[in-house]
Design an enzyme around this catalytic site. Structure first.
Site, PDB file in Angstrom:
ATOM      1  CB  THR A 199      -9.892   1.256 -11.249  1.00  0.00           C
ATOM      2  OG1 THR A 199      -8.782   1.304 -10.351  1.00  0.00           O
ATOM      3  CG2 THR A 199     -10.317   2.667 -11.595  1.00  0.00           C
ATOM      4  CB  CYS A 253      -0.925   0.045   1.214  1.00  0.00           C
ATOM      5  SG  CYS A 253      -1.864   1.582   1.261  1.00  0.00           S
ATOM      6  CE  LYS A 307      -3.082  -5.641  -4.699  1.00  0.00           C
ATOM      7  NZ  LYS A 307      -4.486  -5.244  -4.469  1.00  0.00           N
ATOM      8  N   GLY A 355      -4.658  -5.000 -12.568  1.00  0.00           N
ATOM      9  CA  GLY A 355      -4.017  -3.809 -13.089  1.00  0.00           C
ATOM     10  C   GLY A 355      -4.707  -3.352 -14.366  1.00  0.00           C
TER      11      GLY A 355
END
Lengths: 308, 255
Positions: free
Chosen positions: A266, A130, A165, A243
């Protein structure tokens, strides 16, 4: 036979498409729009030991074919996730991948230990990438020695397979992936967001209150494809790729780069029905491209590489 | 909450760079004043939807109006769509204004500022049907930016302020509100941050005073935690504006 089925450590996926962590909360909100049983799995919002309030607003800014976010890991904390959020997903036939974050090694270990015991958590996604918090997050994801140690420590206490991740904000992502493998992880998820910034020309100040944020969306897809390709050549771990996925061809492109499943982040904001749409469209596109099943596609990519 | 393609029935520029769109869709049945819709920008490269307040609702024709100020590429693209074209809309979202406690002849104060005025028109329409008495104070930057003055005048007693004095009373809405002495059964406000903050503090202890907030949003449905505000009282809590708002009681959150 279910031609979309994929089996990964801890995960028997009815299809290889799932929402990416941070873009889907704990599922409940999207569960009002469609049946979450359609999904292959769900990657829930990062969980820390204590509640986190996140960054100041604005937390999002638009960019060409993408967006910047700096939420700052806002989440209700482990207790609430265990007692409130995860039980609400029990009614679905849906493997949960719990994303775990922390500011210290001890925090990561404690959250992994406890959240991995939840009955519907089938795998852990260790969030060492993050970019939007001052302590922890990416700090654990950029040094191979730290990555290996944290991976091993978390693997030791986890009751379920552990995926790590990866951050793209490193000099050589392959080195980090190798460290993850040495640490004993069962898989890799990649990529987290790319660090970016936008400035408002009227105010001459950064748009995000956090100044910088993580770039996501179709703008970063070529970067993600390149990195999945490189990492899948270098390590022998399954990769759940994310991605900038927007179309079924994007989905298939990631498999051809070496992924074994994909996550969409997204684009849920652009089209909240994107996940069911992609799952629905995938078989038709596979027919057109002569792909009999996802497992066969994964296998053929592996075999082709053996002859490279 | 549904996602659907909605037809644009009308699109007209009602003030410089401010467009009024009339949209038709099934979700209209579920709308209440104070809620918003999340409109997809009809451009491939702009991914984030734009949260837009619902102005007025017409159940008979299954249509509603929104007012959009062109503030960047996204809003420009939405406002460039012609009547007959469609927009991808997610909604209705958020909580809307609570009017359940009001009785006929009750006295209500409505305070709007700039592009925050539209949702108050739908509210005023509803209050008018309930035979509520309204004092309406609307602030705009200039005379040219004034919207919906005539429509509000049919519903209550309207006072307009302009920042530059080009119309009505010179100054902010506070210039007018600070002189009001009458007790109101309810106060509803929507405007820029300064206006919301002013109402939030001035009517902090009023049992039925409400402000409607805006913020840059991601998902619009409570999943991403982009659009939060902080609760005023302990224990500390961040509330999602899209889900638990956009309407809040005064004193509930920090503006």
């Amino acid at each position: 036979m279910n031609r979309l089925r994929v089996k990964l450590p801890g995960l028997d996926l009815k299809n290889p498409i799932m929402p990416a962590s941070g873009c889907f909360g704990f599922g409940g909100d999207y569960g009002k729009l469609y049946d979450l049983n359609l999904l292959g799995a769900i990657m829930v919002k990062a969980t820390t030991l204590e509640e986190r309030y996140g960054n100041e607003t604005p937390r999002v800014a638009e960019t060409p074919s993408g967006m910047l976010n700096a939420i700052g890991l806002q989440n209700p904390g482990l207790e609430d996730v265990l007692n409130e959020k995860l039980p609400k997903l029990m009614k679905y036939d849906l493997p949960v991948i719990a994303n775990v974050a922390g500011s210290t090694e001890e925090e990561y270990i404690e959250v992994v230990r406890r959240i991995s015991q939840a009955p519907n958590v089938h795998a852990i996604e260790l969030n060492i990438s993050c970019p939007n918090v001052k302590h922890g997050g990416i700090a654990f994801g950029t040094d191979p020695i730290v990555v290996e140690r944290l991976t091993r420590a978390c693997k030791d206490v986890s009751r379920v397979p552990l995926y790590v991740k990866l951050s793209p904000n490193v000099t050589d992502i392959v080195e980090i992936a190798k460290a993850v493998q040495r640490g004993g992880a069962d898989g890799i998820t990649m990529i987290n967001t790319l660090l970016g910034m936008r400035i408002d020309v009227k105010t001459r100040k950064p748009i995000l209150a956090n100044l910088t944020g993580g770039l996501s969306g179709p703008a970063i897809k070529p970067v993600a494809v390149r990195m999945v390709y490189a990492v899948s050549h270098a390590v022998d771990l399954p990769i759940i790729a994310m991605g900038g996925i927007k179309t079924v061809d994007d989905v298939l492109e990631f498999f051809m780069a070496g992924a074994s499943a994909v996550a969409i982040g997204t684009m849920n904001f652009h089209d909240p029905m994107i996940l069911p749409k992609l799952i629905d469209q995938l078989p038709r596109r596979m027919d057109e491209l002569g792909i009999s099943s996802i497992e066969a596609l994964i296998q053929s990519v592996k075999e082709a590489r053996a002859h490279e | 909450m549904i996602q659907e393609k909605q037809t644009i029935l009308w699109n007209k520029e009602v003030a410089p760079d401010i467009f009024e769109l009339t949209l038709q869709g099934e979700m209209v049945d579920a709308m209440v004043p104070g809620q918003f819709v999340h409109i997809q920008v009809p451009r491939e490269d702009l991914l984030l939807r734009r949260p837009i307040s619902i102005a007025t609702i017409d159940a008979e024709t299954g249509s509603y109006r929104v007012l959009i100020r062109v503030d960047g590429e996204g809003t420009q693209s939405i406002c460039a769509q012609h009547a007959g074209m469609t927009l991808d809309v997610l909604g209705p979202l958020g909580n809307g204004f609570d009017i359940s406690f009001l009785n006929p002849k009750d006295k209500v104060l409505i305070v709007g500022g700039g592009i925050g005025v539209p949702p108050l028109l739908g509210l005023a329409n509803l209050l008018h049907e309930k035979d509520i008495d309204m004092d309406i104070v609307l602030g705009f930057q200039t005379r040219g930016a004034i919207v919906y003055e005539e429509e509000f005048k049919r519903l209550g007693h309207v006072t307009i302020t302009t920042d530059n004095g080009s119309y009505g009373i010179h100054g902010y809405v506070s210039t007018v509100i600070d002189t009001l002495t009458q007790p109101y059964h309810a106060i509803y406000a929507c405007g820029p941050k300064g206006l919301n903050r002013y109402i939030n503090l001035k009517f902090e202890d009023h049992p039925h005073a409400y402000i409607s907030l805006e913020e840059r949003m991601g998902c619009g449905i409570g999943a991403c935690a982009a659009c939060v505000c902080q609760k005023r009282k302990e224990p500390r809590e961040n509330i999602k504006i899209c889900q638990h708002g956009p309407v809040f009681k005064t004193g509930e959150v920090i503006v």
